[in-house]
Design an enzyme around this catalytic site. Structure first.
Site, PDB file in Angstrom:
ATOM      1  N   TYR A  45      -1.958  10.026  -8.131  1.00 52.78           N
ATOM      2  CA  TYR A  45      -3.258   9.974  -8.805  1.00 52.78           C
ATOM      3  C   TYR A  45      -3.484   8.617  -9.458  1.00 52.78           C
ATOM      4  O   TYR A  45      -2.674   8.148 -10.250  1.00 52.78           O
ATOM      5  CB  TYR A  45      -3.370  11.071  -9.859  1.00 52.78           C
ATOM      6  N   ARG A  46      -4.605   7.981  -9.093  1.00 51.52           N
ATOM      7  CA  ARG A  46      -5.093   6.778  -9.746  1.00 51.52           C
ATOM      8  C   ARG A  46      -6.576   7.007 -10.000  1.00 51.52           C
ATOM      9  O   ARG A  46      -7.305   7.424  -9.094  1.00 51.52           O
ATOM     10  CB  ARG A  46      -4.906   5.533  -8.879  1.00 51.52           C
ATOM     11  N   ASP A  67       7.172   5.624  -3.345  1.00 50.07           N
ATOM     12  CA  ASP A  67       6.901   5.565  -1.903  1.00 50.07           C
ATOM     13  C   ASP A  67       8.197   5.581  -1.100  1.00 50.07           C
ATOM     14  O   ASP A  67       8.298   6.254  -0.064  1.00 50.07           O
ATOM     15  CB  ASP A  67       6.117   4.293  -1.558  1.00 50.07           C
ATOM     16  N   GLY A 106       0.855  -1.178   0.000  1.00 48.00           N
ATOM     17  CA  GLY A 106       0.000   0.000   0.000  1.00 48.00           C
ATOM     18  C   GLY A 106       0.886   1.220   0.000  1.00 48.00           C
ATOM     19  O   GLY A 106       1.921   1.245   0.678  1.00 48.00           O
ATOM     20  N   ASP A 107       0.520   2.251  -0.742  1.00 52.45           N
ATOM     21  CA  ASP A 107       1.439   3.364  -0.951  1.00 52.45           C
ATOM     22  C   ASP A 107       1.894   4.016   0.347  1.00 52.45           C
ATOM     23  O   ASP A 107       3.091   4.191   0.591  1.00 52.45           O
ATOM     24  CB  ASP A 107       0.850   4.387  -1.919  1.00 52.45           C
ATOM     25  N   GLY A 147      11.302   9.855 -12.304  1.00 53.62           N
ATOM     26  CA  GLY A 147      11.950   8.596 -12.658  1.00 53.62           C
ATOM     27  C   GLY A 147      13.451   8.727 -12.784  1.00 53.62           C
ATOM     28  O   GLY A 147      14.122   9.322 -11.924  1.00 53.62           O
ATOM     29  N   LEU A 161       1.541   2.791   3.397  1.00 55.20           N
ATOM     30  CA  LEU A 161       2.171   1.794   4.268  1.00 55.20           C
ATOM     31  C   LEU A 161       3.644   1.639   3.909  1.00 55.20           C
ATOM     32  O   LEU A 161       4.509   1.560   4.788  1.00 55.20           O
ATOM     33  CB  LEU A 161       1.443   0.456   4.157  1.00 55.20           C
ATOM     34  N   ASN A 162       3.940   1.584   2.608  1.00 54.30           N
ATOM     35  CA  ASN A 162       5.337   1.465   2.179  1.00 54.30           C
ATOM     36  C   ASN A 162       6.167   2.622   2.725  1.00 54.30           C
ATOM     37  O   ASN A 162       7.271   2.423   3.256  1.00 54.30           O
ATOM     38  CB  ASN A 162       5.431   1.463   0.655  1.00 54.30           C
TER      39      ASN A 162
END
Length: 303
Positions: free
Chosen positions: A166-167, A259, A32-33, A227, A35-36
């Site tokens: 964003y998702r 993350d 999970g974003d 990136g 959580l990471n």
């Protein structure tokens, strides 16, 4: 050691162990974003508390155990009597790019604010040195609950950090997502979007232009991740810095790259390092993470 509160959705993760395959050997883990980011912040020496809701099932218990094993406080994790953790499956192609399928409609975290003790559980964020959440944290909530989350962020006495992440899942429209993320810009002191996500949300633009838009909302510090091109930073005086990566690496699995960058950047920033040095720390950890499968690399692999 700073006190950090993180709000979001912990997930069970089914991770394929063979690039390019959908069916085959897989590993069940947690991710999970937010959580990471919480895990890496804890590993990097900060006092982290995770704020969320889980069920009362064995998998929820296992998630709690994993958080505890990582040194993360679960005192602010509520237990929902009829919901369970969200689940997703992930596979990668030969270049390390990720593909996800989610099962999250009955996720307990989506109903966090339905809990009788929700206000008490999230109140700790107000007095933390740093409160961290993401666009995904908002997308899983109803409109009314998003407003409650933003209300908590407005009352925070310490820094508020946000990853746009964003998702489309969870948002009724791209316009709705834009409206809420613009409101975040009014309360957040640090925003760490990914250029690719902002391209999808606001239209294609140069990373620095995305950063300037976030600054126009009132954000003090903007870190645009791009990136292998590194990160572009804009501070409160509009000074621009470009933190390049030391070495471009062919990724095995890009899961958790952003993350982990966020965690290392925030950890260094909280320790008083410059924005540029904090971004370089983020680059180094993200580069290590993409060389292994999964979002959470073994502790022994930390740089």
């Amino acid at each position: 050691m700073a006190r950090v509160s993180v709000f979001g959705e912990p997930l069970l993760e089914i991770a394929s162990q063979t690039a390019g395959q959908v069916l085959g050997p897989s590993v069940l883990g947690v991710a999970g974003d937010t959580l990471n980011t919480a895990v890496y912040l804890s590993r990097l020496g900060h006092d982290v508390s995770f704020i969320t809701a889980l069920g009362t099932d064995a998998y929820s218990d296992a998630l709690l155990g994993r958080l505890t094993d990582e040194g993360i406080s679960v005192a602010c994790v509520g237990r929902h009597p009829s919901r369970i953790p969200g689940l997703y499956a992930i596979r990668t192609d030969e270049s390390g790019e990720r593909y996800f399928v989610y099962w999250r409609d009955t996720s307990a975290a989506r109903a966090f604010f339905d809990l009788d003790d929700a206000d008490a559980l999230i109140e700790s964020a107000v007095s933390s040195d740093l409160f961290y959440f993401s666009g995904i944290s908002m997308a899983i909530l109803s409109g009314a609950d998003r407003d409650r989350l933003l209300g908590v962020a407005r009352r925070c006495q310490g820094a508020v950090a946000f990853d746009g992440n964003y998702r489309p899942y969870g948002w009724s429209s791209i316009d709705e997502a834009r409206r809420y993320l613009e409101q975040v810009g009014e309360v957040a002191s640090i925003v760490m979007p990914t250029s690719e996500d902002d391209d999808a949300l606001f239209g294609g633009a140069e990373p620095l232009d995305h950063g300037k838009r976030w600054r126009s909302y009132g954000v003090d510090t903007v870190v645009v991740k791009n990136g292998p091109d590194g990160a572009w930073l804009i501070d409160g005086t509009d000074e621009v810095t470009h933190a390049q990566v030391d070495e471009v690496i062919q990724p095995l699995d890009t899961t958790g790259a952003g993350d982990s960058f966020n965690a290392a950047f925030l950890a260094a920033h909280l320790h008083g390092e410059s924005l540029a040095d904090a971004a370089r720390a983020g680059n180094r950890l993200a580069a290590r993470v993409i060389q292994e499968r999964g979002a959470l690399i073994p502790l022994a692999s930390m740089p």
